[in-house]
Design a protein around this motif. Structure first.
Motif, PDB file in Angstrom:
ATOM      1  N   ARG A  69    -104.007  67.507  15.529  1.00 27.56           N
ATOM      2  CA  ARG A  69    -104.470  68.077  14.263  1.00 27.56           C
ATOM      3  C   ARG A  69    -103.740  67.412  13.100  1.00 27.56           C
ATOM      4  O   ARG A  69    -102.571  67.069  13.218  1.00 27.56           O
ATOM      5  CB  ARG A  69    -104.177  69.575  14.282  1.00 27.56           C
ATOM      6  N   LEU A  70    -104.464  67.264  11.996  1.00 30.93           N
ATOM      7  CA  LEU A  70    -103.891  66.736  10.754  1.00 30.93           C
ATOM      8  C   LEU A  70    -104.287  67.679   9.625  1.00 30.93           C
ATOM      9  O   LEU A  70    -105.460  68.044   9.500  1.00 30.93           O
ATOM     10  CB  LEU A  70    -104.420  65.329  10.467  1.00 30.93           C
ATOM     11  N   GLU A  71    -103.315  68.062   8.835  1.00 33.99           N
ATOM     12  CA  GLU A  71    -103.556  68.893   7.663  1.00 33.99           C
ATOM     13  C   GLU A  71    -102.749  68.305   6.515  1.00 33.99           C
ATOM     14  O   GLU A  71    -101.600  67.907   6.701  1.00 33.99           O
ATOM     15  CB  GLU A  71    -103.107  70.323   7.954  1.00 33.99           C
ATOM     16  N   ILE A  72    -103.352  68.265   5.346  1.00 32.07           N
ATOM     17  CA  ILE A  72    -102.682  67.710   4.172  1.00 32.07           C
ATOM     18  C   ILE A  72    -102.632  68.802   3.106  1.00 32.07           C
ATOM     19  O   ILE A  72    -103.680  69.295   2.682  1.00 32.07           O
ATOM     20  CB  ILE A  72    -103.428  66.479   3.633  1.00 32.07           C
ATOM     21  N   SER A  73    -101.434  69.173   2.705  1.00 28.19           N
ATOM     22  CA  SER A  73    -101.316  70.140   1.611  1.00 28.19           C
ATOM     23  C   SER A  73    -100.811  69.391   0.381  1.00 28.19           C
ATOM     24  O   SER A  73    -100.021  68.458   0.481  1.00 28.19           O
ATOM     25  CB  SER A  73    -100.401  71.302   1.982  1.00 28.19           C
ATOM     26  N   LEU A  91     -97.774  65.401  -1.782  1.00 28.07           N
ATOM     27  CA  LEU A  91     -98.599  65.610  -0.602  1.00 28.07           C
ATOM     28  C   LEU A  91     -97.698  65.792   0.608  1.00 28.07           C
ATOM     29  O   LEU A  91     -96.714  65.058   0.764  1.00 28.07           O
ATOM     30  CB  LEU A  91     -99.519  64.413  -0.345  1.00 28.07           C
ATOM     31  N   THR A  92     -98.035  66.748   1.448  1.00 33.17           N
ATOM     32  CA  THR A  92     -97.337  66.943   2.715  1.00 33.17           C
ATOM     33  C   THR A  92     -98.343  66.705   3.826  1.00 33.17           C
ATOM     34  O   THR A  92     -99.343  67.418   3.929  1.00 33.17           O
ATOM     35  CB  THR A  92     -96.736  68.358   2.820  1.00 33.17           C
ATOM     36  N   PHE A  93     -98.084  65.676   4.620  1.00 34.34           N
ATOM     37  CA  PHE A  93     -98.949  65.326   5.743  1.00 34.34           C
ATOM     38  C   PHE A  93     -98.381  65.997   6.981  1.00 34.34           C
ATOM     39  O   PHE A  93     -97.270  65.686   7.400  1.00 34.34           O
ATOM     40  CB  PHE A  93     -99.003  63.805   5.921  1.00 34.34           C
ATOM     41  N   LYS A  94     -99.145  66.919   7.564  1.00 36.71           N
ATOM     42  CA  LYS A  94     -98.695  67.696   8.714  1.00 36.71           C
ATOM     43  C   LYS A  94     -99.514  67.287   9.941  1.00 36.71           C
ATOM     44  O   LYS A  94    -100.738  67.403   9.935  1.00 36.71           O
ATOM     45  CB  LYS A  94     -98.871  69.192   8.446  1.00 36.71           C
ATOM     46  N   PHE A  95     -98.798  66.804  10.945  1.00 35.18           N
ATOM     47  CA  PHE A  95     -99.433  66.395  12.193  1.00 35.18           C
ATOM     48  C   PHE A  95     -98.961  67.295  13.325  1.00 35.18           C
ATOM     49  O   PHE A  95     -97.787  67.619  13.414  1.00 35.18           O
ATOM     50  CB  PHE A  95     -99.059  64.949  12.547  1.00 35.18           C
ATOM     51  N   TRP A  96     -99.885  67.656  14.197  1.00 35.02           N
ATOM     52  CA  TRP A  96     -99.564  68.376  15.418  1.00 35.02           C
ATOM     53  C   TRP A  96     -99.920  67.479  16.594  1.00 35.02           C
ATOM     54  O   TRP A  96    -100.951  66.797  16.566  1.00 35.02           O
ATOM     55  CB  TRP A  96    -100.380  69.662  15.516  1.00 35.02           C
TER      56      TRP A  96
END
Length: 138
Positions: A69-73, A91-96
């Motif tokens: 999963r990738l989510e960008i806040s 920007l915070t790039f969040k990877f699972w």
């Protein structure tokens, strides 16, 4: 590239691009709108995230890096006086995923933010644009 924005009612507008998909644009109830859409400034932040996200997905596919999963806040700080432009955008790039290679993820983000993402490069001309990476196990 061409878009059309049509007034609906009050502060509510509807945007349409060449894809023929419609985007609702409005302001919040507290600022005189009806809350039926995203504000123009929210759309700018979404555009930075969407543009860079598309780049990163493409770059990581070429690197054969998989993730769950990738989510960008995105957080944008605006000037107090008009015109209330963004002064800082982060920007915070969040990877699972499992065994995520931090250095390759950072490289993909860096390539997007500094070279490929047109929206990020435009915003960077007026705001302090920064980014960070966060990873999470499955």
């Amino acid at each position: 590239m061409q878009v059309t924005v049509t007034h609906i009612k009050g502060m509510h507008f509807e945007g349409e691009g060449q894809s023929k998909l419609k985007t609702q644009i409005d302001s919040s109830v507290t600022t005189g709108g009806s809350g039926y859409g995203s504000s123009p400034m929210e759309l700018v932040l979404m555009a930075v995230a969407g543009c860079s996200g598309m780049d990163i997905v493409t770059i990581l596919e070429k690197m054969r890096i998989t993730y769950e999963r990738l989510e960008i806040s995105v957080v944008g700080e605006r000037a107090a006086e008009h015109p209330r432009i963004f002064t800082d955008v982060e920007l915070t790039f969040k990877f699972w995923g499992s065994n995520l290679p931090q250095e390759k993820l950072l490289r993909a983000i860096q390539l997007s933010m500094e070279k490929y993402c047109s929206v990020a490069n435009m915003v960077d001309k007026v705001a302090n644009l920064t980014y960070k990476l966060e990873t999470y196990p499955n």
